[in-house]
Design a protein around this motif. Sequence first.
Motif, PDB file in Angstrom:
ATOM      1  N   LYS A 113       0.823  -1.214   0.000  1.00  0.00           N
ATOM      2  CA  LYS A 113       0.000   0.000   0.000  1.00  0.00           C
ATOM      3  C   LYS A 113       0.856   1.262   0.000  1.00  0.00           C
ATOM      4  CE  LYS A 113      -3.754   2.288   2.412  1.00  0.00           C
ATOM      5  NZ  LYS A 113      -4.647   2.335   3.556  1.00  0.00           N
ATOM      6  N   THR A 114       1.862   1.300   0.868  1.00  0.00           N
ATOM      7  CA  THR A 114       2.706   2.498   0.997  1.00  0.00           C
ATOM      8  C   THR A 114       3.555   2.734  -0.246  1.00  0.00           C
ATOM      9  OG1 THR A 114       2.860   1.997   3.353  1.00  0.00           O
ATOM     10  CG2 THR A 114       4.344   3.678   2.529  1.00  0.00           C
ATOM     11  N   SER A 115       4.097   1.662  -0.807  1.00  0.00           N
ATOM     12  CA  SER A 115       5.014   1.798  -1.947  1.00  0.00           C
ATOM     13  C   SER A 115       4.284   1.892  -3.279  1.00  0.00           C
ATOM     14  CB  SER A 115       5.966   0.596  -1.999  1.00  0.00           C
ATOM     15  OG  SER A 115       5.261  -0.586  -2.361  1.00  0.00           O
ATOM     16  N   GLY A 116       3.066   1.358  -3.334  1.00  0.00           N
ATOM     17  CA  GLY A 116       2.356   1.303  -4.605  1.00  0.00           C
ATOM     18  C   GLY A 116       2.858   0.182  -5.505  1.00  0.00           C
ATOM     19  N   LEU A 117       3.670  -0.709  -4.954  1.00  0.00           N
ATOM     20  CA  LEU A 117       4.220  -1.836  -5.723  1.00  0.00           C
ATOM     21  C   LEU A 117       3.432  -3.105  -5.402  1.00  0.00           C
ATOM     22  CD1 LEU A 117       8.002  -1.083  -5.088  1.00  0.00           C
ATOM     23  CD2 LEU A 117       6.809  -0.839  -7.276  1.00  0.00           C
ATOM     24  N   SER A 118       3.226  -3.928  -6.402  1.00  0.00           N
ATOM     25  CA  SER A 118       2.511  -5.186  -6.159  1.00  0.00           C
ATOM     26  C   SER A 118       3.478  -6.349  -5.937  1.00  0.00           C
ATOM     27  CB  SER A 118       1.580  -5.504  -7.325  1.00  0.00           C
ATOM     28  OG  SER A 118       2.324  -5.591  -8.523  1.00  0.00           O
TER      29      SER A 118
END
Length: 192
Positions: A159-164
């Motif tokens: 969520k914080t990084s925006g990475l999956s």
Amino acid sequence: MPKTIQFIKSAVLAKDYPVSRKAEVAIAGRSNAGKSSFINALAKNKVAKVSSTPGKTRLLNFFDMEDSYNLVDMPGYGFAARSGDEMKEWHMMIETYLMTRENLCGLLLIMDIRRAWTQDEELLKEFSDRRGFPMAVVLTKADKLSRSQMLQAVAKIKKTSGLSAVFPVSSLKKEGQNAVEDYMYENWVKDL
């Protein structure tokens, strides 16, 4: 799929990088995040030096992934015991590598699963976005948390990084490394 990892060489300057057309995956992270332990767990052997003192890696260390691609272990960030000149040299070495290495196909960010995403990690992500290469996060020391805590930590970093692409691993229990390696190979390396 690569089975053995061999150390190629260390370098600081671009002229000293190994000549290679193979895809390269860079490994970044804080000085005490467990980068060397992760590489050794991938190799199932001690190919990367693990130090009890954070900040010992001061060079770019190139490893051959059984003639498939190269891993490049970059010196850790966030270690305050370095002088101002050393920090400038470190920034220049890392930036030069990340900006000029044409066969760089992705960046693995190694983080201790118990740490929060900080401005340092965000800057690295912004840099990889600007440069146009993909990034994945490897959360080390997953054995330090319960399963539910581990799943919460993974969800929070996503969520914080925006990475999956966020992978919990444990060098101690030898868990998670294959998932990371499969992901790198399938998404970054295979089609180059």
